[in-house]
Design a protein around this motif. Structure first.
Motif, PDB file in Angstrom:
ATOM      1  N   GLY A  27       0.845  -1.180   0.000  1.00  0.00           N
ATOM      2  CA  GLY A  27       0.000   0.000   0.000  1.00  0.00           C
ATOM      3  C   GLY A  27       0.882   1.231   0.000  1.00  0.00           C
ATOM      4  O   GLY A  27       1.945   1.241   0.648  1.00  0.00           O
ATOM      5  N   TYR A  28       0.458   2.255  -0.708  1.00  0.00           N
ATOM      6  CA  TYR A  28       1.285   3.453  -0.842  1.00  0.00           C
ATOM      7  C   TYR A  28       1.608   4.080   0.509  1.00  0.00           C
ATOM      8  O   TYR A  28       2.747   4.476   0.773  1.00  0.00           O
ATOM      9  CB  TYR A  28       0.579   4.462  -1.744  1.00  0.00           C
ATOM     10  CG  TYR A  28       1.299   5.780  -1.873  1.00  0.00           C
ATOM     11  CD1 TYR A  28       2.451   5.872  -2.644  1.00  0.00           C
ATOM     12  CD2 TYR A  28       0.820   6.917  -1.232  1.00  0.00           C
ATOM     13  CE1 TYR A  28       3.124   7.082  -2.763  1.00  0.00           C
ATOM     14  CE2 TYR A  28       1.489   8.126  -1.349  1.00  0.00           C
ATOM     15  CZ  TYR A  28       2.635   8.208  -2.109  1.00  0.00           C
ATOM     16  OH  TYR A  28       3.314   9.398  -2.223  1.00  0.00           O
ATOM     17  N   ALA A  29       0.631   4.161   1.394  1.00  0.00           N
ATOM     18  CA  ALA A  29       0.826   4.831   2.684  1.00  0.00           C
ATOM     19  C   ALA A  29       1.878   4.138   3.548  1.00  0.00           C
ATOM     20  O   ALA A  29       2.579   4.796   4.325  1.00  0.00           O
ATOM     21  CB  ALA A  29      -0.497   4.907   3.436  1.00  0.00           C
ATOM     22  N   HIS A  30       1.996   2.830   3.423  1.00  0.00           N
ATOM     23  CA  HIS A  30       2.904   2.077   4.277  1.00  0.00           C
ATOM     24  C   HIS A  30       4.243   1.766   3.611  1.00  0.00           C
ATOM     25  O   HIS A  30       5.129   1.197   4.241  1.00  0.00           O
ATOM     26  CB  HIS A  30       2.242   0.772   4.721  1.00  0.00           C
ATOM     27  CG  HIS A  30       1.011   0.981   5.546  1.00  0.00           C
ATOM     28  ND1 HIS A  30      -0.258   0.905   5.021  1.00  0.00           N
ATOM     29  CD2 HIS A  30       0.855   1.291   6.857  1.00  0.00           C
ATOM     30  CE1 HIS A  30      -1.137   1.143   5.969  1.00  0.00           C
ATOM     31  NE2 HIS A  30      -0.497   1.390   7.094  1.00  0.00           N
ATOM     32  N   ALA A  31       4.382   2.110   2.360  1.00  0.00           N
ATOM     33  CA  ALA A  31       5.639   1.858   1.645  1.00  0.00           C
ATOM     34  C   ALA A  31       6.625   2.976   1.917  1.00  0.00           C
ATOM     35  O   ALA A  31       6.246   4.138   2.099  1.00  0.00           O
ATOM     36  CB  ALA A  31       5.373   1.750   0.150  1.00  0.00           C
ATOM     37  N   GLY A  32       7.898   2.629   1.970  1.00  0.00           N
ATOM     38  CA  GLY A  32       8.932   3.627   2.205  1.00  0.00           C
ATOM     39  C   GLY A  32      10.030   3.547   1.170  1.00  0.00           C
ATOM     40  O   GLY A  32      10.129   2.576   0.407  1.00  0.00           O
ATOM     41  N   VAL A  33      10.873   4.567   1.142  1.00  0.00           N
ATOM     42  CA  VAL A  33      11.998   4.581   0.209  1.00  0.00           C
ATOM     43  C   VAL A  33      12.899   3.376   0.440  1.00  0.00           C
ATOM     44  O   VAL A  33      13.404   2.770  -0.512  1.00  0.00           O
ATOM     45  CB  VAL A  33      12.797   5.895   0.361  1.00  0.00           C
ATOM     46  CG1 VAL A  33      14.099   5.829  -0.444  1.00  0.00           C
ATOM     47  CG2 VAL A  33      11.959   7.093  -0.093  1.00  0.00           C
ATOM     48  N   ALA A  34      13.104   3.001   1.701  1.00  0.00           N
ATOM     49  CA  ALA A  34      13.953   1.851   2.015  1.00  0.00           C
ATOM     50  C   ALA A  34      13.410   0.573   1.377  1.00  0.00           C
ATOM     51  O   ALA A  34      14.186  -0.275   0.909  1.00  0.00           O
ATOM     52  CB  ALA A  34      14.073   1.677   3.526  1.00  0.00           C
ATOM     53  N   LEU A  49      19.217  10.381  -6.453  1.00  0.00           N
ATOM     54  CA  LEU A  49      19.749  10.934  -7.694  1.00  0.00           C
ATOM     55  C   LEU A  49      18.656  11.046  -8.752  1.00  0.00           C
ATOM     56  O   LEU A  49      18.783  11.807  -9.716  1.00  0.00           O
ATOM     57  CB  LEU A  49      20.884  10.054  -8.221  1.00  0.00           C
ATOM     58  CG  LEU A  49      22.166  10.001  -7.381  1.00  0.00           C
ATOM     59  CD1 LEU A  49      23.149   9.010  -7.983  1.00  0.00           C
ATOM     60  CD2 LEU A  49      22.788  11.393  -7.267  1.00  0.00           C
ATOM     61  N   HIS A  50      17.569  10.277  -8.547  1.00  0.00           N
ATOM     62  CA  HIS A  50      16.486  10.227  -9.537  1.00  0.00           C
ATOM     63  C   HIS A  50      15.170  10.802  -9.017  1.00  0.00           C
ATOM     64  O   HIS A  50      14.389  11.356  -9.803  1.00  0.00           O
ATOM     65  CB  HIS A  50      16.263   8.777  -9.977  1.00  0.00           C
ATOM     66  CG  HIS A  50      17.434   8.171 -10.666  1.00  0.00           C
ATOM     67  ND1 HIS A  50      17.661   8.309 -12.020  1.00  0.00           N
ATOM     68  CD2 HIS A  50      18.461   7.420 -10.191  1.00  0.00           C
ATOM     69  CE1 HIS A  50      18.773   7.672 -12.355  1.00  0.00           C
ATOM     70  NE2 HIS A  50      19.277   7.127 -11.263  1.00  0.00           N
ATOM     71  N   PHE A  51      14.919  10.670  -7.727  1.00  0.00           N
ATOM     72  CA  PHE A  51      13.633  11.099  -7.157  1.00  0.00           C
ATOM     73  C   PHE A  51      13.844  11.802  -5.824  1.00  0.00           C
ATOM     74  O   PHE A  51      14.714  11.415  -5.045  1.00  0.00           O
ATOM     75  CB  PHE A  51      12.711   9.891  -6.961  1.00  0.00           C
ATOM     76  CG  PHE A  51      12.514   9.074  -8.198  1.00  0.00           C
ATOM     77  CD1 PHE A  51      11.686   9.525  -9.223  1.00  0.00           C
ATOM     78  CD2 PHE A  51      13.176   7.869  -8.360  1.00  0.00           C
ATOM     79  CE1 PHE A  51      11.519   8.778 -10.376  1.00  0.00           C
ATOM     80  CE2 PHE A  51      13.014   7.104  -9.506  1.00  0.00           C
ATOM     81  CZ  PHE A  51      12.175   7.567 -10.522  1.00  0.00           C
ATOM     82  N   ALA A  52      13.023  12.809  -5.573  1.00  0.00           N
ATOM     83  CA  ALA A  52      13.139  13.553  -4.317  1.00  0.00           C
ATOM     84  C   ALA A  52      12.565  12.764  -3.140  1.00  0.00           C
ATOM     85  O   ALA A  52      13.053  12.856  -2.014  1.00  0.00           O
ATOM     86  CB  ALA A  52      12.426  14.899  -4.431  1.00  0.00           C
ATOM     87  N   ASN A  53      11.524  11.969  -3.406  1.00  0.00           N
ATOM     88  CA  ASN A  53      10.838  11.225  -2.353  1.00  0.00           C
ATOM     89  C   ASN A  53       9.920  10.201  -3.011  1.00  0.00           C
ATOM     90  O   ASN A  53       9.895  10.075  -4.238  1.00  0.00           O
ATOM     91  CB  ASN A  53      10.028  12.172  -1.451  1.00  0.00           C
ATOM     92  CG  ASN A  53       9.239  13.198  -2.265  1.00  0.00           C
ATOM     93  OD1 ASN A  53       8.620  12.854  -3.277  1.00  0.00           O
ATOM     94  ND2 ASN A  53       9.271  14.448  -1.855  1.00  0.00           N
ATOM     95  N   LYS A  54       9.158   9.476  -2.208  1.00  0.00           N
ATOM     96  CA  LYS A  54       8.294   8.445  -2.794  1.00  0.00           C
ATOM     97  C   LYS A  54       7.138   9.053  -3.570  1.00  0.00           C
ATOM     98  O   LYS A  54       6.618   8.438  -4.507  1.00  0.00           O
ATOM     99  CB  LYS A  54       7.767   7.488  -1.723  1.00  0.00           C
ATOM    100  CG  LYS A  54       6.676   8.033  -0.819  1.00  0.00           C
ATOM    101  CD  LYS A  54       6.098   6.917   0.040  1.00  0.00           C
ATOM    102  CE  LYS A  54       4.933   7.416   0.892  1.00  0.00           C
ATOM    103  NZ  LYS A  54       4.333   6.329   1.703  1.00  0.00           N
ATOM    104  N   GLU A  55       6.736  10.291  -3.211  1.00  0.00           N
ATOM    105  CA  GLU A  55       5.691  10.965  -3.971  1.00  0.00           C
ATOM    106  C   GLU A  55       6.141  11.204  -5.412  1.00  0.00           C
ATOM    107  O   GLU A  55       5.353  11.055  -6.356  1.00  0.00           O
ATOM    108  CB  GLU A  55       5.329  12.298  -3.304  1.00  0.00           C
ATOM    109  CG  GLU A  55       4.574  12.177  -1.999  1.00  0.00           C
ATOM    110  CD  GLU A  55       5.474  11.884  -0.808  1.00  0.00           C
ATOM    111  OE1 GLU A  55       6.728  11.842  -0.979  1.00  0.00           O
ATOM    112  OE2 GLU A  55       4.950  11.690   0.301  1.00  0.00           O
ATOM    113  N   ALA A  56       7.412  11.545  -5.573  1.00  0.00           N
ATOM    114  CA  ALA A  56       7.946  11.784  -6.919  1.00  0.00           C
ATOM    115  C   ALA A  56       7.974  10.499  -7.739  1.00  0.00           C
ATOM    116  O   ALA A  56       7.765  10.521  -8.957  1.00  0.00           O
ATOM    117  CB  ALA A  56       9.349  12.378  -6.819  1.00  0.00           C
TER     118      ALA A  56
END
Length: 206
Positions: A27-34, A49-56
């Motif tokens: 689920g998007y809310a529970h997913a993290g960059v890690a 280097l490619h994305f600022a955060n998971k929203e991006a």
């Protein structure tokens, strides 16, 4: 040997693919960059280097899905055939392409209701769809459209019918098939656009 540009492109592709899998599983809310970098088997620093955060990442995935749908829309509503047939092919293809990316479209719907950036993206996509439909209506003979209907308003109505109906189709898993859904929806479109009353095919396409 791959160039640096090719390696960067491959890293970005793997991050996007991994993010899509993680969003679907957790689920998007529970997913993290890690979670994303672990699934992609890439260093944590390479993500930024490619994305600022998971929203991006999600925005990039959604923009890719919209680009795929836009390419399909450009090839639809061809008037070298009966207009009713063109409408049905348009509706059926939209349903198919939406189904290929249903996880992303549903995420757009969910995130658009709570985050302004995704609401803006959703609004832009809807306007793009309505504009494509309006171009199709404008290509039709004037006598085809039911009297008293405003083409711009009608385009928005048909766009909402197509996008909301398709979303509901995939969310609710009805007993009827995609072909049956396409038949019902395209019949409504054809009746509204007046194609049951004209014998000649309009010139042009969306």
């Amino acid at each position: 040997m791959p160039t640096q540009k090719e390696r960067n492109a491959e890293t970005r592709r793997r991050l996007l693919s991994a993010a899509r899998e993680v969003f679907a599983e957790k689920g998007y809310a529970h997913a993290g960059v890690a979670d994303v970098v672990k699934r992609a088997a890439r260093a944590h620093g390479s993500f930024y280097l490619h994305f600022a955060n998971k929203e991006a990442v999600l925005q990039a995935l959604l923009e890719d899905a919209m680009a795929r749908m836009s390419l399909e829309l450009k090839a639809l509503w061809r008037w070298d055939e009966e207009p009713e047939s063109g409408v049905r092919k348009t509706v059926r293809r939209f349903i198919e392409v939406y189904g290929d990316d249903r996880d992303l479209w549903l995420l757009l719907d969910q995130c658009g209701s709570v985050e302004s950036a995704f609401k803006k993206l959703s609004d832009q996509w809807f306007q793009q769809l309505a504009t494509s439909i309006l171009h199709g209506i404008a290509s039709a003979e004037p006598s085809a459209l039911m009297p008293g209907l405003d083409p711009e308003v009608l385009a928005c109505v048909l766009a909402g019918m197509l996008s909301d109906g398709t979303r509901a189709f995939y969310q609710e898993n009805p007993s009827w098939s995609a072909d049956e859904f396409a038949d019902e929806l395209s019949t409504i479109w054809s009746l509204t656009l007046g194609y049951d009353r004209v014998s000649a095919s309009p010139a042009g396409h969306v």
